[in-house]
Design a protein around this motif. Structure first.
Motif, PDB file in Angstrom:
ATOM      1  N   TRP A  77      10.248  10.069  28.188  1.00 47.92           N
ATOM      2  CA  TRP A  77      11.298  10.868  27.576  1.00 47.92           C
ATOM      3  C   TRP A  77      11.931  11.857  28.560  1.00 47.92           C
ATOM      4  CZ3 TRP A  77      11.485   7.638  23.997  1.00 47.92           C
ATOM      5  CH2 TRP A  77      10.370   7.247  23.272  1.00 47.92           C
ATOM      6  N   ARG A  99      13.841   5.552  28.269  1.00 41.92           N
ATOM      7  CA  ARG A  99      12.785   6.011  29.174  1.00 41.92           C
ATOM      8  C   ARG A  99      13.116   5.709  30.642  1.00 41.92           C
ATOM      9  NH1 ARG A  99       7.665   6.344  26.528  1.00 41.92           N
ATOM     10  NH2 ARG A  99       6.639   5.480  28.364  1.00 41.92           N
ATOM     11  N   ASN A 148      17.292   8.827  27.538  1.00 40.38           N
ATOM     12  CA  ASN A 148      16.059   9.333  26.943  1.00 40.38           C
ATOM     13  C   ASN A 148      15.251   8.254  26.239  1.00 40.38           C
ATOM     14  OD1 ASN A 148      14.681  10.786  24.360  1.00 40.38           O
ATOM     15  ND2 ASN A 148      14.693  12.173  26.121  1.00 40.38           N
ATOM     16  N   ARG A 149      15.832   7.599  25.267  1.00 48.28           N
ATOM     17  CA  ARG A 149      15.076   6.628  24.458  1.00 48.28           C
ATOM     18  C   ARG A 149      14.762   5.354  25.228  1.00 48.28           C
ATOM     19  NH1 ARG A 149      12.386   8.590  20.069  1.00 48.28           N
ATOM     20  NH2 ARG A 149      13.643  10.255  19.145  1.00 48.28           N
ATOM     21  N   ASN A 206      20.706   4.866  25.205  1.00 48.70           N
ATOM     22  CA  ASN A 206      20.062   5.149  23.918  1.00 48.70           C
ATOM     23  C   ASN A 206      19.677   6.626  23.908  1.00 48.70           C
ATOM     24  OD1 ASN A 206      18.670   5.191  21.516  1.00 48.70           O
ATOM     25  ND2 ASN A 206      17.436   3.364  21.963  1.00 48.70           N
ATOM     26  N   GLU A 207      20.506   7.412  23.211  1.00 42.84           N
ATOM     27  CA  GLU A 207      20.361   8.867  23.147  1.00 42.84           C
ATOM     28  C   GLU A 207      20.330   9.488  24.550  1.00 42.84           C
ATOM     29  OE1 GLU A 207      17.389  10.427  20.586  1.00 42.84           O
ATOM     30  OE2 GLU A 207      18.077   9.311  18.832  1.00 42.84           O
TER      31      GLU A 207
END
Length: 639
Positions: free
Chosen positions: A611, A590, A587-588, A569-570
């Motif tokens: 993040w 975590r 990133n998203r 996710n990103e």
């Protein structure tokens, strides 16, 4: 010869013409030249052929011809063939005139007014009355008609004999032509058989050599991995001791900075820790056995053998002599210490200072972690650490975007130095990412007011080179392909999130653009890029939620939007370890993920991060991660 050719029928004349015809232009020879192989061609035809065919070969038998400095004109002339061609042309012209011009009459050439009356047998010429009286009076004569009949009979006999001889010559020439044709076909068949046998043999040999090479490389690789594992095991064991000693020393230095009342009232553990290690045995040397390749002279696809060679262990530096430590040192006035990696609570970390350990999931292994930094513009603080790389010497270079600078730390989190990210001319640049080239210099990409730039700095911050880039207003990543000596820079353009599209630009170190990496499925927002030790390129696309991989065998992608194993996710930061495994800052989600070089999910390195932005691997085996929102840098080991 002229009489025979004139009397020859059209079929024989056609055979003559065929033998005197150039096989290139299909016309009678013009200035015929003879090649060393014996074949004849027009000079102009050979000249045209020599200009387009290198090396020069005979058009008939394909034998290679080495021309003199004079070229085609230096080849020998065929005077016989040239004369025969000239005579054939003359006979053709004469036969045409004979058909078209009427006979001039039987007039004497010496006495034009007189008619030829008799034939002189002794002189074998027709004569008139005056000639007979003047010069042939006592010669035997006959009538012209009877002499003509006798000559015709004799001529027919000679014509028939000449035709038979001529036909035998033509048959011989035709047999030579057929034999030459058969020889050329046989030569071509032989050449094809030799080439086919050669190709089959080479293919078999190459296959066997390739298999042998792969086997030897596999042996050497397994040996190398075992040696590296031995070294890493010893490194991990000693790093535990190093961290304990470093933390004790850091804590003692902080205590020295406090007031003397607090200092005297606190119970320091430094003496206890140092005492513990004072009597501890020094680390034992690591015994490695590198593989050595020994070529062989044995014929066949053997190449050689891989043997293991024992090397003496690396020397261990002698420990310094122990210095007695007083039980109660006198208070001192210490100068402010540089920024250090100091352990604090999670609440403190959320406020932007010291360590940040995150929230561990129940039953899930979490690697050892050291964090440093915090929000601010002071030494060792960050305002959006967006890129990171580590030198071979173990120095961490952090792209501090908001503070427009590069900060340098040790692998224990100790601040070393910093320098501003300026473009030549003093223009300030906000750095997005940083990478290190094969010469130990830094490549930094970022944005200034006028444009985006890629700037090469040395490790102390001196500008070495600048490359102008299109201003996009979006993040960029940079990586160095040391095998090809290329600089890879990502670029994303578009007016809105819905129509963004990106690519990877490829530059030489001198700033000349040499290529572009793209995909059949359009890249949306490529940000970070990395190159592994084999030259494979991996790019994270935070809008397509995937990773693109470029290898010498082709391209593929993995990932996909989601939070399950193998999903992303990103994804932002991306790097590879020594084995070629791909590490991604998810990133998203975590977390930091690890995939193998084929895109197969291996494990979660760590989870519940705030993040994660950029990642890089140190040659010593540590993983370094930047946290955008917490303005921290984390160092992970034993993962």
């Amino acid at each position: 010869m002229n009489n025979k050719m004139a009397a020859a029928p059209s079929s024989l004349r056609a055979d003559f013409k065929e033998e005197l015809t150039c096989s290139i232009c299909l016309e009678l020879f013009t200035r015929p030249k003879v090649l060393p192989c014996g074949h004849t061609f027009c000079q102009d035809c050979l000249q045209d052929l020599a200009e387009v065919r290198v090396p020069f070969q005979c058009p008939n038998c394909r034998r290679q011809v080495r021309l003199s400095p004079q070229g085609v004109t230096g080849l020998p002339d065929s005077h016989i063939i040239a004369n025969m061609c000239e005579r054939l042309q003359q006979q053709t012209s004469l036969s045409g005139e004979t058909r078209e011009q009427p006979q001039s009459g039987n007039r004497c050439s010496f006495h034009p007014s007189e008619v030829l009356k008799v034939y002189c047998k002794q002189c074998q010429i027709p004569v008139c009355d005056q000639c007979l009286e003047q010069a042939h009076d006592d010669h035997r004569t006959t009538t012209i008609k009877k002499a003509e009949q006798e000559r015709r009979s004799t001529s027919h006999a000679f014509i028939d004999e000449g035709r038979n001889i001529l036909e035998s010559f033509l048959r011989f020439l035709r047999s030579l032509r057929e034999e030459e044709k058969a020889l050329n076909e046989k030569k071509q068949q032989t050449d094809d058989s030799i080439i086919e046998a050669y190709n089959q043999t080479v293919q078999t040999m190459v296959q066997k050599l390739t298999e042998r090479k792969d086997h030897l490389l596999s042996e050497a690789g397994e040996n190398h991995t075992e040696n590296l594992d031995r070294i890493q095991t010893e490194r991990d064991r000693v790093l535990v001791d190093v961290n304990e000693l470093s933390s004790a020393c850091d804590r003692a230095e902080q205590e020295l900075q406090q007031g003397w009342v607090e200092f005297l009232s606190q119970q320091t553990t430094l003496i206890e820790v140092v005492g513990k290690y004072r009597g501890k045995a020094a680390p034992t040397p690591v015994q490695t056995q590198p593989a050595v390749f020994q070529p062989t002279d044995t014929p066949g696809p053997v190449l050689g053998h891989v043997t293991v060679q024992s090397l003496p262990p690396a020397p261990i530096l002698a420990a310094p002599e122990h210095v007695p430590i007083p039980a109660a040192p006198a208070p001192v006035q210490a100068a402010p210490a540089p920024a250090q990696a100091v352990p604090v609570s999670s609440n403190d970390a959320a406020r932007g200072t010291g360590h940040h350990h995150g929230n561990q999931r129940q039953g899930e292994h979490q690697p050892q972690k050291l964090s440093f930094g915090g929000y601010g513009s002071g030494t060792g603080q960050f305002r959006g650490p967006s890129g990171v790389t580590v030198s071979d010497e173990g120095e961490i270079f952090v792209a501090d975007k908001g503070n427009q600078r590069i900060q340098v730390f040790t692998l224990q989190g100790t601040f070393v130095r910093q320098f501003p990210t300026v473009v030549s001319g003093g223009q300030e640049m906000s750095p997005y990412d940083v990478a290190m080239d094969g010469e130990g210099n830094l490549w930094v990409v970022g944005e200034a007011k006028s444009a985006d730039f890629a700037v090469q700095y040395n490790k102390q911050g001196r500008v070495l080179r600048k490359v102008d880039l299109q201003k996009t207003g979006r993040g960029r990543g940079v990586a160095v392909d040391t095998r090809r000596n290329h600089i890879l820079i990502t670029q994303t353009t578009g007016q809105s999130v819905s129509d963004v599209h990106g690519k990877v630009l490829v530059f030489r170190p001198d700033g000349i653009r040499v290529g572009t990496l793209s995909r059949q499925q359009r890249m949306k927002y490529p940000w970070y890029v990395t190159v592994d030790g084999e030259g494979n390129i991996a790019v994270s696309d935070l809008k397509n939620h995937c990773v693109y991989v470029y290898t010498r065998d082709g391209q593929f992608q993995f990932g996909g939007e989601g939070s399950g194993e193998g999903q992303l996710n990103e994804p932002h930061g991306i790097c590879t370890d020594r084995a070629g495994n791909i590490v991604i800052a998810d990133n998203r989600n975590r977390r930091v993920e690890m995939f193998d070089k084929t895109g197969k999910f291996l494990k979660h390195i760590t989870t519940d991060l705030n993040w994660p932005k950029a990642v890089t691997m140190a040659t010593q085996g540590q993983l370094v991660v930047t946290y955008w929102d917490d303005h921290l840098v984390g160092i992970f080991q034993n993962f």
